[in-house]
Write a protein that holds these residues in place. Structure first.
Motif, PDB file in Angstrom:
ATOM      1  N   CYS A   1      -8.291   7.618  -5.375  1.00  0.00           N
ATOM      2  CA  CYS A   1      -9.214   8.221  -4.408  1.00  0.00           C
ATOM      3  C   CYS A   1      -9.597   9.637  -4.813  1.00  0.00           C
ATOM      4  O   CYS A   1     -10.750  10.061  -4.594  1.00  0.00           O
TER       5      CYS A   1
ATOM      6  N   HIS B   1      -8.811  -0.881  -4.129  1.00  0.00           N
ATOM      7  CA  HIS B   1      -7.386  -0.848  -4.444  1.00  0.00           C
ATOM      8  C   HIS B   1      -6.608  -1.834  -3.571  1.00  0.00           C
ATOM      9  O   HIS B   1      -5.704  -2.532  -4.052  1.00  0.00           O
TER      10      HIS B   1
ATOM     11  N   VAL C   1     -14.895   7.248  -1.863  1.00  0.00           N
ATOM     12  CA  VAL C   1     -13.477   7.182  -1.497  1.00  0.00           C
ATOM     13  C   VAL C   1     -13.163   5.867  -0.790  1.00  0.00           C
ATOM     14  O   VAL C   1     -12.147   5.208  -1.085  1.00  0.00           O
ATOM     15  N   LEU C   2     -13.994   5.464   0.148  1.00  0.00           N
ATOM     16  CA  LEU C   2     -13.753   4.211   0.876  1.00  0.00           C
ATOM     17  C   LEU C   2     -13.837   3.005  -0.041  1.00  0.00           C
ATOM     18  O   LEU C   2     -13.016   2.074   0.061  1.00  0.00           O
TER      19      LEU C   2
ATOM     20  N   ILE D   1       0.830  -1.204   0.000  1.00  0.00           N
ATOM     21  CA  ILE D   1       0.000   0.000   0.000  1.00  0.00           C
ATOM     22  C   ILE D   1       0.866   1.256   0.000  1.00  0.00           C
ATOM     23  O   ILE D   1       0.571   2.233  -0.699  1.00  0.00           O
TER      24      ILE D   1
ATOM     25  N   ARG E   1       1.197   4.219  -2.987  1.00  0.00           N
ATOM     26  CA  ARG E   1       0.419   5.294  -2.376  1.00  0.00           C
ATOM     27  C   ARG E   1       0.049   6.376  -3.381  1.00  0.00           C
ATOM     28  O   ARG E   1      -1.018   6.997  -3.274  1.00  0.00           O
TER      29      ARG E   1
ATOM     30  N   THR F   1     -13.253   2.956  -3.217  1.00  0.00           N
ATOM     31  CA  THR F   1     -12.051   2.979  -4.065  1.00  0.00           C
ATOM     32  C   THR F   1     -10.827   2.499  -3.291  1.00  0.00           C
ATOM     33  O   THR F   1     -10.001   1.728  -3.810  1.00  0.00           O
ATOM     34  N   PHE F   2     -10.707   2.939  -2.038  1.00  0.00           N
ATOM     35  CA  PHE F   2      -9.565   2.537  -1.220  1.00  0.00           C
ATOM     36  C   PHE F   2      -9.561   1.016  -1.002  1.00  0.00           C
ATOM     37  O   PHE F   2      -8.543   0.351  -1.227  1.00  0.00           O
TER      38      PHE F   2
ATOM     39  N   LEU G   1      -2.792   5.071  -5.411  1.00  0.00           N
ATOM     40  CA  LEU G   1      -3.962   5.023  -4.538  1.00  0.00           C
ATOM     41  C   LEU G   1      -4.531   6.419  -4.321  1.00  0.00           C
ATOM     42  O   LEU G   1      -5.760   6.614  -4.337  1.00  0.00           O
TER      43      LEU G   1
END
Length: 361
Positions: free
Chosen positions: A29, A342, A335-336, A18, A22, A338-339, A25
């Protein structure tokens, strides 16, 4: 293969992946956040207004002192002790019924800024805003209608007593009615029979206006049902009352005229016999008149007793803030998702690549 990759997750290794990804990511997001804002601001604002009612739910009303008069007059009041066929649990079905919704078609609505002043039917069909993607979704259907226009069926109804009563709506009317069913809802608290009517509209003032009218129409519908039989009884009792009154007045006038003609002390047996007979007829007519008058008053009291009482706990209020769209919720959700998407991809990316390599080899 993929399930085993979830079971054998190395947390430290995952955190490292992660961290290394980043930047991608963060880009994902950021794109999700921008997309959520586009969607959130594209959805029209919706305002909600509520009316809370507490209906009368007594099932065995009592007329008190009038009950004794009813028994003396021979008037049957047992129907008052019957349970209603329409009880609060059925109010949601009444609110969503075509009978009630059709009565809302012609109600006048006015927007909070004063730019809209039309019927509710016109407001829903022409003044309501839509999200941009709804126009795209509706485009193929509109093109189909332009190329292959459908024959419009006019609204009609049947009230023939020998046939089944029905109501036929046009396609436009059916679409508006389905939209209204989504905008207007009714819930009942089973514990205390409190009825909550909720209306969602794109204008706060119109939402309050519609909520108030729906509550009024619901009360009128239930009232009509409950007093219908009692009102018929009253009309019948009133007809009997008028007939008995006219008959009594007629006999009374004839008797008075007869006494005036034989007021010189005539003591013939025929005169006395006729006088006694007319007195008996007058007494009988008065007794019938008095009994029917009691029945009429009891029938009138029955209407009052059967008329339901709705206590308005909370009247319709003009909302200040919209209830939707919830832009913050949409943004956080995008956003969550997508996070976590990922992160899941980082967990299974290695296994997916291995599968593709094996297939290629």
């Amino acid at each position: 293969m993929l399930s085993s990759s979830f079971k054998n997750v190395d947390v430290l290794q995952l955190i490292k992946k992660i961290w290394l990804s980043r930047y991608s990511l963060l880009k994902s997001c950021s794109v999700a956040f921008v997309l959520s804002l586009v969607i959130g601001f594209s959805i029209p604002k919706t305002y909600q207004s509520e009316v809370v009612l507490a209906p009368e739910t007594s099932k065995s009303p009592s007329l008190g002192a009038l009950g004794s008069i009813a028994s003396l007059a021979g008037f049957d009041m047992s129907s008052l002790k019957q349970e209603d066929a329409i009880y609060p649990e059925l109010y949601p079905q009444i609110v969503s019924s075509s009978v009630l919704l059709e009565e809302l078609y012609g109600m006048k609505v006015t927007s909070s800024d004063g730019t809209v002043n039309c019927t509710l039917y016109q407001y829903i069909s022409k003044e309501q805003s839509k999200a941009w993607w709804e126009y795209i979704v509706d485009l193929p259907l509109k093109l189909k209608k332009m190329i292959f226009p459908a024959k419009e069926v006019a609204a009609s109804s049947s009230s023939d007593s020998t046939a089944v009563s029905y109501k036929m709506y046009s396609e436009a009317q059916s679409n508006i009615m389905n939209k209204m069913r989504k905008m207007i809802s009714c819930t009942v608290d089973v514990g205390n029979d409190v009825v909550t009517i909720t209306v969602d509209m794109q204008d706060p003032l119109i939402a309050a206006q519609v909520a108030d009218n729906v509550a009024r129409l619901l009360q009128e519908y239930v009232t009509r049902y409950r007093v219908n039989k009692s009102y018929q009884d009253y009309e019948y009792a009133n007809t009997l009352y008028e007939e008995a009154r006219d008959n009594y007045y007629s006999i009374q006038s004839k008797f008075a005229e007869y006494l005036d003609r034989h007021a010189l002390g005539t003591m013939k047996n025929s005169v006395r016999t006729t006088e006694d007979r007319m007195e008996d007829e007058l007494a009988l007519a008065y007794t019938l008149y008095s009994q029917v008058a009691q029945q009429k008053e009891i029938a009138r009291a029955k209407i009052q007793e059967r008329t339901p009482v709705f206590s308005v706990i909370q009247p319709a209020e003009v909302p200040i803030l919209p209830v939707s769209p919830r832009k913050m919720f949409i943004a956080i959700s995008f956003v969550l998702l997508t996070f976590f998407g990922h992160v899941v991809w980082l967990m299974i990316a290695g296994e997916v690549k291995k599968v593709f390599k094996r297939r290629n080899n």
